[in-house]
Structures are given as structure tokens and as C-alpha cells.
Write a protein that holds these residues in place. Sequence first.
Motif, PDB file in Angstrom:
ATOM      1  N   GLY A 146       0.594  46.326 -25.048  1.00  0.00           N
ATOM      2  CA  GLY A 146       0.898  47.090 -26.256  1.00  0.00           C
ATOM      3  C   GLY A 146       0.575  48.560 -26.097  1.00  0.00           C
ATOM      4  N   ARG A 147      -0.531  48.846 -25.436  1.00  0.00           N
ATOM      5  CA  ARG A 147      -0.932  50.241 -25.230  1.00  0.00           C
ATOM      6  C   ARG A 147       0.059  50.980 -24.343  1.00  0.00           C
ATOM      7  NH1 ARG A 147      -6.177  50.851 -21.794  1.00  0.00           N
ATOM      8  NH2 ARG A 147      -4.628  50.347 -20.198  1.00  0.00           N
ATOM      9  N   PHE A 226       0.884  46.985 -30.836  1.00  0.00           N
ATOM     10  CA  PHE A 226       0.257  45.750 -30.372  1.00  0.00           C
ATOM     11  C   PHE A 226       0.317  44.661 -31.443  1.00  0.00           C
ATOM     12  CE2 PHE A 226      -3.870  43.355 -29.905  1.00  0.00           C
ATOM     13  CZ  PHE A 226      -3.423  42.529 -28.884  1.00  0.00           C
ATOM     14  N   ARG A 227       0.012  45.040 -32.676  1.00  0.00           N
ATOM     15  CA  ARG A 227       0.070  44.044 -33.755  1.00  0.00           C
ATOM     16  C   ARG A 227       1.500  43.533 -33.949  1.00  0.00           C
ATOM     17  NH1 ARG A 227      -1.617  44.786 -40.176  1.00  0.00           N
ATOM     18  NH2 ARG A 227      -0.649  42.843 -40.877  1.00  0.00           N
ATOM     19  N   ALA A 228       2.486  44.428 -33.864  1.00  0.00           N
ATOM     20  CA  ALA A 228       3.885  44.002 -34.016  1.00  0.00           C
ATOM     21  C   ALA A 228       4.269  43.004 -32.925  1.00  0.00           C
ATOM     22  CB  ALA A 228       4.810  45.213 -33.979  1.00  0.00           C
ATOM     23  N   LEU A 229       3.807  43.236 -31.698  1.00  0.00           N
ATOM     24  CA  LEU A 229       4.083  42.295 -30.616  1.00  0.00           C
ATOM     25  C   LEU A 229       3.473  40.927 -30.911  1.00  0.00           C
ATOM     26  CD1 LEU A 229       3.481  44.540 -27.465  1.00  0.00           C
ATOM     27  CD2 LEU A 229       5.680  43.764 -28.344  1.00  0.00           C
ATOM     28  N   LEU A 230       2.237  40.918 -31.408  1.00  0.00           N
ATOM     29  CA  LEU A 230       1.576  39.647 -31.726  1.00  0.00           C
ATOM     30  C   LEU A 230       2.277  38.933 -32.880  1.00  0.00           C
ATOM     31  CD1 LEU A 230      -2.216  40.585 -31.487  1.00  0.00           C
ATOM     32  CD2 LEU A 230      -0.820  39.385 -29.797  1.00  0.00           C
ATOM     33  N   GLU A 231       2.631  39.693 -33.921  1.00  0.00           N
ATOM     34  CA  GLU A 231       3.332  39.098 -35.064  1.00  0.00           C
ATOM     35  C   GLU A 231       4.661  38.486 -34.620  1.00  0.00           C
ATOM     36  OE1 GLU A 231       2.436  39.024 -38.326  1.00  0.00           O
ATOM     37  OE2 GLU A 231       0.835  40.505 -38.554  1.00  0.00           O
ATOM     38  N   ALA A 232       5.382  39.212 -33.777  1.00  0.00           N
ATOM     39  CA  ALA A 232       6.684  38.734 -33.315  1.00  0.00           C
ATOM     40  C   ALA A 232       6.545  37.475 -32.463  1.00  0.00           C
ATOM     41  CB  ALA A 232       7.398  39.833 -32.524  1.00  0.00           C
TER      42      ALA A 232
END
Length: 285
Positions: A146-147, A226-232
Motif C-alpha cells: 500500500g505504501r 492501504f485501507r482501500a486495498l484491504l477493504e477491496a
Amino acid sequence: MAGMRDIKRRIRSVKSTQQITRAMKMVAAAKLRKAQASVIAARPYSNKLSEVMGRLSSAQNSFSHPLLEERTEGKIGFVVISADRGLCGGYNQNILRFAKDKMDAIGEDVSVICVGRKARDFFARRKYNIREYYVDLGDLPDYIQGRELAREIIKMFNTKEFKKLYLVFTEFGSAISYKPKMIPLLPIGSEANKEEKEQQIEYIYEPNSDEVLGTLLPRSVEINVFRALLEAKASEHGARMTAMGSATDNAGELIDKLVLSYNRARQAAITKEISEIVGGAAALQ
């Protein structure tokens, strides 16, 4: 007999498919548990950081930073997060159609940064301008991924290629509940915390406000990505688990119908043989 052989062959084929879909459902359920735990763990930090950034940016009207710069020139960019694979129901189509509708509603020249093979293929077929694409992020993206993705996006924004960037992803609710969502990513604004301006809160910065905000602004972009990747990913695993569960149930229903058809064909064949035997015996009398 040929009809009976075809039915038996089809029953074996459907049973084999059912075993595959059942295994895929179990795998998706295991991955969902891990992804869901990661999402739940990331949300408090992300929400609090967004709250802090809103307060700081509203209190520092004189502070300037490239990530806060409002522009009138440049393209509008969309970072669209999809899956690398299918077999997850309407997950990919929902997010991609949602993103397409948002892009078409802008009415300006837009570019797409695709995360996932499905997004890349979808927009490539429709001749959209794909600025960059990223694939094979794995079943559970880590913070480093994510970073790095966020830093690439920040680099594109800092070169003034884009005047605005939006993040489009699927927000996870539960295994059967997830919805497309679009949030502004860059430039960073304080619209979500306008009420803080009325409170006139004073802050003490250590070592100074410029250094604190200069560190937190890129970090907030990294956390949002990073949060968007986890949510997706959690939404994808939930959608795949649900889809494979439905496929397994449908295969079971189809097997029951085929078994019934096979028994009827077998009964008809036996009845025909008995009739032939009775007819032959009557002819000999």
C-alpha cells in the motif's frame, strides 16, 4: 442405453465441478477471515488519522504543501481497485461499472490507474487512458504494498500531471454486504472536518507544525490506499465465498434432477425389456 450413459457421464461431471466449487468456497472463507481481521484492525487507525488531519489542516490555514495544492490545470485521475481473478459473482462488474459511471459524469479528460487485472482489461477494452496498472498484489496486501502504491500516486500528483485524484474501491460490510465507494484522495482537504473550524482549537506542535504536517500528509495518503486495498480484498473474498456457495448448491440441485432423469430412463428401459419378454413368451404359446 445411450441416453442413460450420457446422463451418468453428466452426473459425474457435475459432481466433479461441485467438489471444486465446495473447495473454493472453503478456501475463500479462510481467506475472508484473515482479510476481515485486517480490515477491522486498520479502520480505527485510519479513521483517527483522518480526523487528526482534518483538525490540523483546518487549524493551519497558512501551511502550504504540494499535497494540499488546489489546481485548475491537469487531468482528473481515478485509482480503481478490482480483483485479479473472476469467479466472485458480480463483484468486479459492480465496481467497474460504478467507476465508469463516475468517470463519464465528470465530462473531462480522465486517466485511470488500475489495480487488478479485471480493471486493466475492462478499461483497456473501452479505450480509456490507462496511466498505470498494478497486478498480482496477493490475497492479503501488506502495508509495504500500500505504501509503495501510494508513493507512486503521490509522485504522479507532484509532477502536476493530475489536478485531482479519486480512489474507487469496494467497502466491506460483511460476507454478503459490500458496496462501491469513491473518496477524494488528492489534494488532501478538510471538508470532512468543517465543524472543527468553528471550535478554534489551538495545537502545540513538537518540533514544529511544518514538520509534523509534512510527515502526516503523505502518511494519510498511504493509510487511505492501504485501507482501500484491504477493504477491496475482504469484499472480493466474501463475494467469492458467496458465489461458490451458490454454485455448490446449484450443482446439488442439478445432480438431484439428473439422478431423477436417470432413474426414469432406467425404469423405462426395464419396462421395455419386460414388455419384450412378455411379448416373446406370448408369441411362443
